[in-house]
Design an enzyme around this catalytic site. Structure first.
Site, PDB file in Angstrom:
ATOM      1  N   GLY A  49       0.993  -1.119   0.116  1.00  0.00           N
ATOM      2  CA  GLY A  49      -0.149   0.045   0.075  1.00  0.00           C
ATOM      3  C   GLY A  49       0.917   1.233   0.004  1.00  0.00           C
ATOM      4  O   GLY A  49       1.961   0.901   0.339  1.00  0.00           O
ATOM      5  N   GLN A  54       2.806   9.989   1.813  1.00  0.00           N
ATOM      6  CA  GLN A  54       4.407   9.280   1.438  1.00  0.00           C
ATOM      7  C   GLN A  54       5.079   9.571   0.309  1.00  0.00           C
ATOM      8  O   GLN A  54       6.456   9.501   0.330  1.00  0.00           O
ATOM      9  CB  GLN A  54       4.152   7.766   1.702  1.00  0.00           C
ATOM     10  CG  GLN A  54       3.649   7.014   2.833  1.00  0.00           C
ATOM     11  CD  GLN A  54       3.661   5.561   2.746  1.00  0.00           C
ATOM     12  OE1 GLN A  54       2.614   5.180   2.335  1.00  0.00           O
ATOM     13  NE2 GLN A  54       4.598   5.025   3.419  1.00  0.00           N
ATOM     14  N   CYS A 102       6.849  -0.773   6.581  1.00  0.00           N
ATOM     15  CA  CYS A 102       6.479   0.379   5.749  1.00  0.00           C
ATOM     16  C   CYS A 102       7.239   0.845   5.099  1.00  0.00           C
ATOM     17  O   CYS A 102       8.819   0.913   5.407  1.00  0.00           O
ATOM     18  CB  CYS A 102       5.872   1.416   6.953  1.00  0.00           C
ATOM     19  SG  CYS A 102       5.557   3.001   6.399  1.00  0.00           S
ATOM     20  N   LEU A 103       7.092   1.357   3.686  1.00  0.00           N
ATOM     21  CA  LEU A 103       8.077   2.000   2.814  1.00  0.00           C
ATOM     22  C   LEU A 103       8.652   3.224   3.507  1.00  0.00           C
ATOM     23  O   LEU A 103       9.765   3.736   2.893  1.00  0.00           O
ATOM     24  CB  LEU A 103       7.328   2.269   1.509  1.00  0.00           C
ATOM     25  CG  LEU A 103       6.872   1.016   0.656  1.00  0.00           C
ATOM     26  CD1 LEU A 103       6.193   1.390  -0.416  1.00  0.00           C
ATOM     27  CD2 LEU A 103       8.013  -0.052   0.386  1.00  0.00           C
ATOM     28  N   HIS A 143      -3.434   0.557   8.242  1.00  0.00           N
ATOM     29  CA  HIS A 143      -2.052   0.976   8.229  1.00  0.00           C
ATOM     30  C   HIS A 143      -1.979   2.164   7.172  1.00  0.00           C
ATOM     31  O   HIS A 143      -1.638   3.459   7.628  1.00  0.00           O
ATOM     32  CB  HIS A 143      -1.059  -0.173   7.741  1.00  0.00           C
ATOM     33  CG  HIS A 143       0.454   0.344   7.428  1.00  0.00           C
ATOM     34  ND1 HIS A 143       1.334   0.059   8.128  1.00  0.00           N
ATOM     35  CD2 HIS A 143       1.025   1.145   6.616  1.00  0.00           C
ATOM     36  CE1 HIS A 143       2.490   0.422   7.795  1.00  0.00           C
ATOM     37  NE2 HIS A 143       2.266   1.184   6.894  1.00  0.00           N
ATOM     38  N   GLU A 144      -2.567   2.137   6.309  1.00  0.00           N
ATOM     39  CA  GLU A 144      -2.599   3.053   5.045  1.00  0.00           C
ATOM     40  C   GLU A 144      -3.445   4.325   5.671  1.00  0.00           C
ATOM     41  O   GLU A 144      -3.150   5.422   5.396  1.00  0.00           O
ATOM     42  CB  GLU A 144      -3.336   2.476   3.793  1.00  0.00           C
ATOM     43  CG  GLU A 144      -2.387   1.394   3.287  1.00  0.00           C
ATOM     44  CD  GLU A 144      -0.724   1.729   3.147  1.00  0.00           C
ATOM     45  OE1 GLU A 144      -0.578   2.887   2.932  1.00  0.00           O
ATOM     46  OE2 GLU A 144      -0.126   0.790   3.185  1.00  0.00           O
ATOM     47  N   HIS A 147      -1.711   6.442   7.922  1.00  0.00           N
ATOM     48  CA  HIS A 147      -0.853   7.494   7.078  1.00  0.00           C
ATOM     49  C   HIS A 147      -1.447   8.931   6.884  1.00  0.00           C
ATOM     50  O   HIS A 147      -0.712   9.788   7.119  1.00  0.00           O
ATOM     51  CB  HIS A 147      -0.182   6.845   5.814  1.00  0.00           C
ATOM     52  CG  HIS A 147       0.842   5.948   5.818  1.00  0.00           C
ATOM     53  ND1 HIS A 147       2.206   6.478   6.309  1.00  0.00           N
ATOM     54  CD2 HIS A 147       1.064   4.826   5.403  1.00  0.00           C
ATOM     55  CE1 HIS A 147       2.946   5.351   6.241  1.00  0.00           C
ATOM     56  NE2 HIS A 147       2.390   4.225   5.788  1.00  0.00           N
TER      57      HIS A 147
HETATM   58 NI    NI Z   1       3.410   2.631   5.410  1.00  0.00          NI
END
Ligand code: NI
Length: 190
Positions: A49, A54, A102-103, A143-144, A147
């Site tokens: 995701g 981000q 997480c990225l 999670h998304e 963000h």
């Molecule tokens: Ni993330």
């Protein structure tokens, strides 16, 4: 479509509450090309995701997709989803402990997530959705959506001793987690 740079923990844009998207603008070239960039960037990074903030665009758009993901091979399939102005509501108190990555964060760690949630959102055509999500798929949604509220999974790690780099996770923790979470996925079906 452009692969955009992904911000890392410490960047202020990751910490702001992202702005609502005016539904009237969803069909605009600006919003549609941002969505294309999010999908392209998520694919390039093998993410499950990605949220717009981000890539330094603080608006309430998230994309998700899980096929056969080398970062998260235990995750059940999640078809490509674009969620604009998503709202999440837990359906009950059932929780599951998920080891997340997480990225934007170079670590993994254990967080508690709701197992059963209701999600309401607009897709990239502006169509309204109202759906139930369960299990790891519900975890990905939480999670998304964190963000775009300026939250990172590390904020929810109750036991910092579970934090690990990807290499150390793979060497010391992966097998036990995958065994536990695979049994969980088999039980809840997602
Ligand atoms: Ni993330």
């Amino acid at each position: 479509m452009t692969v955009r740079p992904i911000l890392s923990i410490g960047h202020p844009t990751l910490r702001v509450r992202a702005a609502e998207v005016d539904p009237e603008t969803i069909n605009s070239p600006e919003v549609q090309s941002l969505i294309d960039d999010l999908i392209e960037t998520m694919h390039d990074a093998n993410g499950a995701g990605l949220a717009a903030n981000q890539i330094d665009e603080p608006v309430r758009i998230v994309v998700m997709e899980v096929t056969s993901n080398p970062r998260y091979p235990y995750k059940p399939p999640l078809p490509l989803t674009v969620a604009i102005n998503p709202i999440i509501e837990p359906l009950d108190d059932e929780m599951v402990e998920i080891n997340e990555g997480c990225l934007s964060v170079p670590l993994r760690g254990n967080v508690q997530r709701h197992v059963n949630i209701r999600v309401q959102y607009l897709d990239r055509d502006g169509v309204e959705h109202d759906e139930i999500k369960r299990g790891l798929t519900a975890g990905t949604w939480q999670h998304e959506c964190d963000h775009i509220d300026g939250k990172l999974f590390v904020d929810r790690v109750e036991d910092p001793s579970t934090l690990a780099t990807w290499d150390e996770f793979n060497e010391f923790h992966r097998d036990a987690f995958v065994e536990r979470i695979t049994a969980f996925v088999e039980r809840v079906g997602s």
